[in-house]
Design a protein around this motif. Sequence first.
Motif, PDB file in Angstrom:
ATOM      1  N   PRO A 167       5.359  -4.967   4.854  1.00  0.00           N
ATOM      2  CA  PRO A 167       5.769  -4.408   3.418  1.00  0.00           C
ATOM      3  C   PRO A 167       5.917  -2.913   3.433  1.00  0.00           C
ATOM      4  O   PRO A 167       4.753  -2.285   3.838  1.00  0.00           O
ATOM      5  N   GLN A 168       6.661  -2.461   2.715  1.00  0.00           N
ATOM      6  CA  GLN A 168       6.697  -0.936   2.819  1.00  0.00           C
ATOM      7  C   GLN A 168       5.672  -0.540   1.964  1.00  0.00           C
ATOM      8  O   GLN A 168       4.990   0.767   1.957  1.00  0.00           O
ATOM      9  N   ASP A 169       5.242  -1.457   0.726  1.00  0.00           N
ATOM     10  CA  ASP A 169       4.207  -0.984  -0.079  1.00  0.00           C
ATOM     11  C   ASP A 169       3.158  -1.452   0.475  1.00  0.00           C
ATOM     12  O   ASP A 169       2.661  -2.589   0.671  1.00  0.00           O
ATOM     13  N   SER A 170       2.098  -0.587   1.024  1.00  0.00           N
ATOM     14  CA  SER A 170       0.912  -0.829   2.032  1.00  0.00           C
ATOM     15  C   SER A 170      -0.211  -1.625   0.831  1.00  0.00           C
ATOM     16  O   SER A 170      -0.995  -2.392   1.205  1.00  0.00           O
ATOM     17  N   ASN A 171      -0.212  -1.596  -0.577  1.00  0.00           N
ATOM     18  CA  ASN A 171      -0.760  -2.366  -1.490  1.00  0.00           C
ATOM     19  C   ASN A 171      -0.621  -3.736  -1.346  1.00  0.00           C
ATOM     20  O   ASN A 171      -1.522  -4.594  -1.699  1.00  0.00           O
ATOM     21  N   LEU A 172       0.582  -4.036  -0.874  1.00  0.00           N
ATOM     22  CA  LEU A 172       1.015  -5.607  -0.707  1.00  0.00           C
ATOM     23  C   LEU A 172       0.460  -6.259   0.397  1.00  0.00           C
ATOM     24  O   LEU A 172       0.537  -7.483   0.772  1.00  0.00           O
ATOM     25  N   ARG A 173      -0.076  -5.336   1.409  1.00  0.00           N
ATOM     26  CA  ARG A 173      -0.306  -5.919   2.733  1.00  0.00           C
ATOM     27  C   ARG A 173      -1.835  -6.197   2.793  1.00  0.00           C
ATOM     28  O   ARG A 173      -2.756  -5.538   2.693  1.00  0.00           O
ATOM     29  N   LYS A 174      -2.483  -7.509   3.016  1.00  0.00           N
ATOM     30  CA  LYS A 174      -3.613  -7.950   3.055  1.00  0.00           C
ATOM     31  C   LYS A 174      -4.160  -7.909   4.339  1.00  0.00           C
ATOM     32  O   LYS A 174      -5.515  -8.151   4.496  1.00  0.00           O
ATOM     33  N   GLY A 175      -3.470  -7.644   5.534  1.00  0.00           N
ATOM     34  CA  GLY A 175      -4.126  -7.730   7.028  1.00  0.00           C
ATOM     35  C   GLY A 175      -4.112  -9.050   7.657  1.00  0.00           C
ATOM     36  O   GLY A 175      -4.438  -9.028   8.772  1.00  0.00           O
ATOM     37  N   LYS A 176      -3.630 -10.134   6.952  1.00  0.00           N
ATOM     38  CA  LYS A 176      -3.756 -11.573   7.551  1.00  0.00           C
ATOM     39  C   LYS A 176      -2.322 -12.018   8.151  1.00  0.00           C
ATOM     40  O   LYS A 176      -2.686 -12.884   8.839  1.00  0.00           O
ATOM     41  N   VAL A 177      -1.413 -11.248   7.822  1.00  0.00           N
ATOM     42  CA  VAL A 177      -0.007 -11.936   8.376  1.00  0.00           C
ATOM     43  C   VAL A 177       0.279 -10.895   9.759  1.00  0.00           C
ATOM     44  O   VAL A 177       0.413  -9.624   9.444  1.00  0.00           O
ATOM     45  N   LYS A 178       0.772 -11.647  10.440  1.00  0.00           N
ATOM     46  CA  LYS A 178       1.386 -11.055  11.692  1.00  0.00           C
ATOM     47  C   LYS A 178       2.937 -10.673  11.698  1.00  0.00           C
ATOM     48  O   LYS A 178       3.627 -11.570  11.708  1.00  0.00           O
TER      49      LYS A 178
END
Length: 349
Positions: A223-234
């Motif tokens: 995602p371009q919005d870093s707030n949407l990225r939780k770090g668990k998806v590759k």
Amino acid sequence: MAAPKKVLFIAPFYNAFIRSDLEVLQTSFPVKQSVKNWQNRSLIPWRWLEQFFLLLRSAPQIQFIFIEFGGFWSMIPAYLGALLRIPVYIVLHGTDTASLPHYKYGSLRKKWIRSICGISYRNASCLLPVSESLIYTDNQYNAFDQLQGLKHFYPNLKTAIQVIPNGLSFEKWEADQDYKREARRFTAVFNDTQFLLKGGDLIEELALEFPDCEFVVIGTNGPQDSNLRKGKVKYLGRLSQAELKAEFHRSSFHFQLSRFEGFGLSLCEAMLCGCVPIVSSVNMLPEIVGESGFVVKQAELVALKEQVQKALTASDLEERRQEAKARIKNQYSAAGRRQKLLSLLEVKA
């Protein structure tokens, strides 16, 4: 002896399914291609002039006009085709029948493009959507933008419509080596601009709920919005067809959690590779998967979790894999699309 008349083939770009239709036409008709880049808006008036003079000059030699997608490139050919009594066929793929402003998707979001498409559709001889749902659909899965399709945006449209689904070449997706399928691995496919449209936000949230599962997204770097990225998806980015096939054969499940979906080619490809599908209840996705997969009724984490849990604990996954493959092979073959297209064009052209 007069030369045979040609088909004028018009598209805004080349991709796999546009090339496939072009190849179908070339097997039965001489084809003149007009594939231009329409992304530079300042060039559009000049593109229209090019089309105008091309059609006036070539009209006596044109048997019919075949257009991929409704858009800027379809208006002048459709209008002049009607004026000059040249049959015009427009293939509709999804974005050209949709307006989802909440998810930044759909050509019809802007009124002037909607008007241009309206002129195209009203002047065409026949519209060829790849799904019945592109004529009209009510996607209750979404909280917004539920009503979509030709008949919603153009309720007085009188043009003939014939649905011809997309088709796949099955041999491209057959296993060419021994892949190890991982029991708790999920894939999804979308590009950088489709994160919300394809349910990337839900996949990010879901990954936190199932830490022992692997979630892989192909086609984007995240995602371009870093707030949407939780770090668990590759995120794997863009892959070749061979690499994509390998990812599908290694996975047990495939997500198609679209808020709107014209057809769902990546879903069909994953099903051909033996992935059990988990899809949103929009457009024709439930029809594609039938009883082979799991359908999420609402774009909510709770509803998605319920279906994922059912999938992980299902005792009939191997049967579902075989059913998924069979459904695509029986209903969405490249040969089937070819036959339907040529049957229509050879009779009416």
